[in-house]
Scaffold this motif. Structure first.
Motif, PDB file in Angstrom:
ATOM      1  N   MET A 190     -30.957   1.718 -22.538  1.00  0.00           N
ATOM      2  CA  MET A 190     -32.412   1.586 -22.572  1.00  0.00           C
ATOM      3  C   MET A 190     -33.024   1.953 -21.222  1.00  0.00           C
ATOM      4  N   ALA A 191     -32.264   1.743 -20.144  1.00  0.00           N
ATOM      5  CA  ALA A 191     -32.745   2.114 -18.808  1.00  0.00           C
ATOM      6  C   ALA A 191     -32.472   3.580 -18.490  1.00  0.00           C
ATOM      7  N   GLU A 192     -31.897   4.307 -19.434  1.00  0.00           N
ATOM      8  CA  GLU A 192     -31.564   5.724 -19.283  1.00  0.00           C
ATOM      9  C   GLU A 192     -30.627   5.948 -18.097  1.00  0.00           C
ATOM     10  N   LEU A 193     -29.600   5.118 -18.022  1.00  0.00           N
ATOM     11  CA  LEU A 193     -28.559   5.272 -17.005  1.00  0.00           C
ATOM     12  C   LEU A 193     -27.268   5.673 -17.693  1.00  0.00           C
ATOM     13  N   ASP A 194     -26.808   6.888 -17.424  1.00  0.00           N
ATOM     14  CA  ASP A 194     -25.551   7.327 -18.013  1.00  0.00           C
ATOM     15  C   ASP A 194     -24.394   6.628 -17.284  1.00  0.00           C
ATOM     16  N   PRO A 195     -23.141   6.808 -17.718  1.00  0.00           N
ATOM     17  CA  PRO A 195     -22.047   6.034 -17.130  1.00  0.00           C
ATOM     18  C   PRO A 195     -21.929   6.126 -15.617  1.00  0.00           C
ATOM     19  N   VAL A 196     -21.995   7.314 -15.057  1.00  0.00           N
ATOM     20  CA  VAL A 196     -21.839   7.414 -13.602  1.00  0.00           C
ATOM     21  C   VAL A 196     -23.119   6.969 -12.896  1.00  0.00           C
ATOM     22  N   GLU A 197     -24.275   7.228 -13.481  1.00  0.00           N
ATOM     23  CA  GLU A 197     -25.525   6.733 -12.894  1.00  0.00           C
ATOM     24  C   GLU A 197     -25.561   5.208 -12.860  1.00  0.00           C
ATOM     25  N   ALA A 198     -24.974   4.582 -13.876  1.00  0.00           N
ATOM     26  CA  ALA A 198     -24.923   3.120 -13.892  1.00  0.00           C
ATOM     27  C   ALA A 198     -24.171   2.602 -12.671  1.00  0.00           C
ATOM     28  N   LEU A 199     -23.074   3.258 -12.329  1.00  0.00           N
ATOM     29  CA  LEU A 199     -22.293   2.833 -11.163  1.00  0.00           C
ATOM     30  C   LEU A 199     -23.035   3.135  -9.864  1.00  0.00           C
ATOM     31  N   VAL A 200     -23.593   4.321  -9.753  1.00  0.00           N
ATOM     32  CA  VAL A 200     -24.303   4.702  -8.527  1.00  0.00           C
ATOM     33  C   VAL A 200     -25.475   3.756  -8.284  1.00  0.00           C
ATOM     34  N   SER A 201     -26.212   3.423  -9.335  1.00  0.00           N
ATOM     35  CA  SER A 201     -27.366   2.540  -9.174  1.00  0.00           C
ATOM     36  C   SER A 201     -26.935   1.124  -8.842  1.00  0.00           C
ATOM     37  N   PHE A 202     -25.767   0.711  -9.327  1.00  0.00           N
ATOM     38  CA  PHE A 202     -25.255  -0.628  -9.029  1.00  0.00           C
ATOM     39  C   PHE A 202     -24.769  -0.693  -7.582  1.00  0.00           C
ATOM     40  N   ALA A 203     -24.085   0.352  -7.151  1.00  0.00           N
ATOM     41  CA  ALA A 203     -23.667   0.419  -5.746  1.00  0.00           C
ATOM     42  C   ALA A 203     -24.884   0.443  -4.832  1.00  0.00           C
ATOM     43  N   ALA A 204     -25.958   1.062  -5.285  1.00  0.00           N
ATOM     44  CA  ALA A 204     -27.157   1.220  -4.461  1.00  0.00           C
ATOM     45  C   ALA A 204     -27.818  -0.113  -4.126  1.00  0.00           C
ATOM     46  N   ILE A 205     -27.605  -1.139  -4.972  1.00  0.00           N
ATOM     47  CA  ILE A 205     -28.190  -2.451  -4.679  1.00  0.00           C
ATOM     48  C   ILE A 205     -27.177  -3.380  -4.012  1.00  0.00           C
ATOM     49  N   GLY A 206     -25.987  -2.845  -3.684  1.00  0.00           N
ATOM     50  CA  GLY A 206     -24.993  -3.640  -2.978  1.00  0.00           C
ATOM     51  C   GLY A 206     -24.137  -4.515  -3.860  1.00  0.00           C
ATOM     52  N   ALA A 207     -24.044  -4.205  -5.157  1.00  0.00           N
ATOM     53  CA  ALA A 207     -23.213  -4.999  -6.058  1.00  0.00           C
ATOM     54  C   ALA A 207     -21.744  -4.935  -5.665  1.00  0.00           C
ATOM     55  N   ALA A 208     -21.321  -3.813  -5.135  1.00  0.00           N
ATOM     56  CA  ALA A 208     -19.962  -3.624  -4.609  1.00  0.00           C
ATOM     57  C   ALA A 208     -19.992  -2.348  -3.781  1.00  0.00           C
ATOM     58  N   SER A 209     -18.934  -2.116  -3.046  1.00  0.00           N
ATOM     59  CA  SER A 209     -18.869  -0.931  -2.205  1.00  0.00           C
ATOM     60  C   SER A 209     -18.670   0.325  -3.048  1.00  0.00           C
ATOM     61  N   VAL A 210     -19.086   1.439  -2.500  1.00  0.00           N
ATOM     62  CA  VAL A 210     -18.857   2.711  -3.180  1.00  0.00           C
ATOM     63  C   VAL A 210     -17.371   2.919  -3.402  1.00  0.00           C
ATOM     64  N   GLU A 211     -16.550   2.515  -2.437  1.00  0.00           N
ATOM     65  CA  GLU A 211     -15.099   2.682  -2.565  1.00  0.00           C
ATOM     66  C   GLU A 211     -14.574   1.930  -3.786  1.00  0.00           C
ATOM     67  N   ARG A 212     -15.095   0.742  -4.049  1.00  0.00           N
ATOM     68  CA  ARG A 212     -14.666  -0.014  -5.218  1.00  0.00           C
ATOM     69  C   ARG A 212     -15.054   0.712  -6.495  1.00  0.00           C
ATOM     70  N   PHE A 213     -16.239   1.269  -6.534  1.00  0.00           N
ATOM     71  CA  PHE A 213     -16.677   1.981  -7.731  1.00  0.00           C
ATOM     72  C   PHE A 213     -15.903   3.280  -7.941  1.00  0.00           C
ATOM     73  N   GLU A 214     -15.319   3.808  -6.887  1.00  0.00           N
ATOM     74  CA  GLU A 214     -14.508   5.016  -7.029  1.00  0.00           C
ATOM     75  C   GLU A 214     -13.302   4.800  -7.930  1.00  0.00           C
ATOM     76  N   SER A 215     -12.929   3.534  -8.154  1.00  0.00           N
ATOM     77  CA  SER A 215     -11.794   3.236  -9.027  1.00  0.00           C
ATOM     78  C   SER A 215     -12.069   3.624 -10.473  1.00  0.00           C
ATOM     79  N   ARG A 216     -13.291   3.963 -10.794  1.00  0.00           N
ATOM     80  CA  ARG A 216     -13.624   4.354 -12.173  1.00  0.00           C
ATOM     81  C   ARG A 216     -13.379   5.839 -12.441  1.00  0.00           C
ATOM     82  N   GLY A 217     -12.925   6.567 -11.438  1.00  0.00           N
ATOM     83  CA  GLY A 217     -12.405   7.904 -11.685  1.00  0.00           C
ATOM     84  C   GLY A 217     -13.380   9.056 -11.603  1.00  0.00           C
ATOM     85  N   TRP A 218     -14.606   8.823 -11.175  1.00  0.00           N
ATOM     86  CA  TRP A 218     -15.564   9.921 -11.060  1.00  0.00           C
ATOM     87  C   TRP A 218     -15.310  10.693  -9.773  1.00  0.00           C
TER      88      TRP A 218
END
Length: 304
Positions: A190-218
């Motif tokens: 509903m927020a129009e966030l595709d799978p990788v955008e969902a991670l980038v936007s979550f990292a952008a608010i400090g939910a976790a480090s970018v390095e941690r999100f890299e574990s999702r394979g993008w």
């Protein structure tokens, strides 16, 4: 479209009787570690190794353990249900998964793994009255979960309930966390966030480090392209930090997720939810104190 997230979320809150989002989030925080034991406990790796999975890292067992209730699902179906993992990564682990062991064998192995892990973590308390009472309450909540359009919740809810209370507790925690997760994907859509955008936007608010999100394979290129798309929408700055609009959008996504996860807790009622939270405390502490779970995850628990 993002404005619709708020409107639909408010409608969901009305349908659920207005259960407090803080209550819904509290129960998720308490139950998530009890579920996640499956992906980190040495007993779970031992059971996976006995089936023939590589246990040098957690992903070869994580994907079949989590996806097995879906049946012999292919990479496309699993990528859709898991959402935030890159399709390439999903295919790498799912394509060989059912050649190594059948989904039924994996489900049986994960039950044995949780049985062993909980006995190790909780000792004599695994057969105590507190755990049995917690299991009964958690099961009531899980059986009240609406599973329409929630593939992982429905798949787990369709499995037979185990007999032992500690296994019922894990099964209930699993249904409830997948129920929440399926709803979270609806909020992201509903927020129009595709799978990788969902991670980038979550990292952008400090939910976790970018390095941690890299574990999702993008790939770095996919991450950069997603950041550019979000920047074009005014959701992140050039350095990837969320703008005010980006933070507001993620707040609406989280609020909508809480509202979509409310029904089990509304059904349990405030007295039942209070009692379950009280009962879960010691078991939650035991899991966290074990050191099995990573200190930082992509879920943003405690940070959003």
């Amino acid at each position: 479209m993002p404005e619709q997230v708020s409107e639909i979320g408010e409608g969901a809150a009305a349908r659920e009787g207005g259960v407090e989002p803080a209550r819904v989030r509290q129960m998720w925080h308490l139950l998530e570690p009890l579920h996640a034991v499956l992906y980190y406990a040495p007993e779970a790796f031992a059971e996976a190794a006995a089936l023939g999975y590589d246990t040098g890292e957690r992903w070869p067992s994580y994907f079949p353990y989590r996806a097995a209730p879906l049946g012999q699902a292919g990479p496309e179906q699993v990528a859709s249900a898991f959402y935030s993992f890159s399709p390439r990564m999903v295919a790498e682990y799912v394509e060989p998964a059912w050649r190594i062991a059948s989904p039924i064998a994996v489900i049986e192995a994960r039950t044995r793994a949780v049985d062993r892990a909980y006995r190790s973590l909780f000792g004599d308390r695994v057969s105590g009255p507190e755990l049995a009472e917690a299991a009964a309450l958690a099961r009531r909540a899980a059986e009240a979960a609406d599973t329409a359009a929630r593939p992982l919740a429905a798949a787990n809810a369709g499995l037979d309930w185990p007999q032992a209370p500690h296994l019922q507790l894990w099964h209930a925690a699993t249904i409830l966390r997948e129920h929440r997760g399926d709803g979270h994907l609806a909020a992201l859509l509903m927020a129009e966030l595709d799978p990788v955008e969902a991670l980038v936007s979550f990292a952008a608010i400090g939910a976790a480090s970018v390095e941690r999100f890299e574990s999702r394979g993008w790939s770095p290129e996919q991450w950069t392209a997603a950041r550019a798309r979000l920047a074009a929408r005014g959701l992140v700055d050039a350095d990837g930090t969320a703008t005010e609009a980006g933070r507001a959008l993620r707040h609406r996504v989280e609020r909508h997720t809480d509202q979509l996860a409310a029904r089990p807790w509304e059904s349990l009622g405030p007295v039942g939810a209070d009692r379950l939270a009280e009962l879960l405390g010691d078991f939650w502490v035991a899991v966290l104190a074990s050191g099995l779970l990573p200190s930082e995850t992509t879920l943003g628990i405690g940070k959003v």
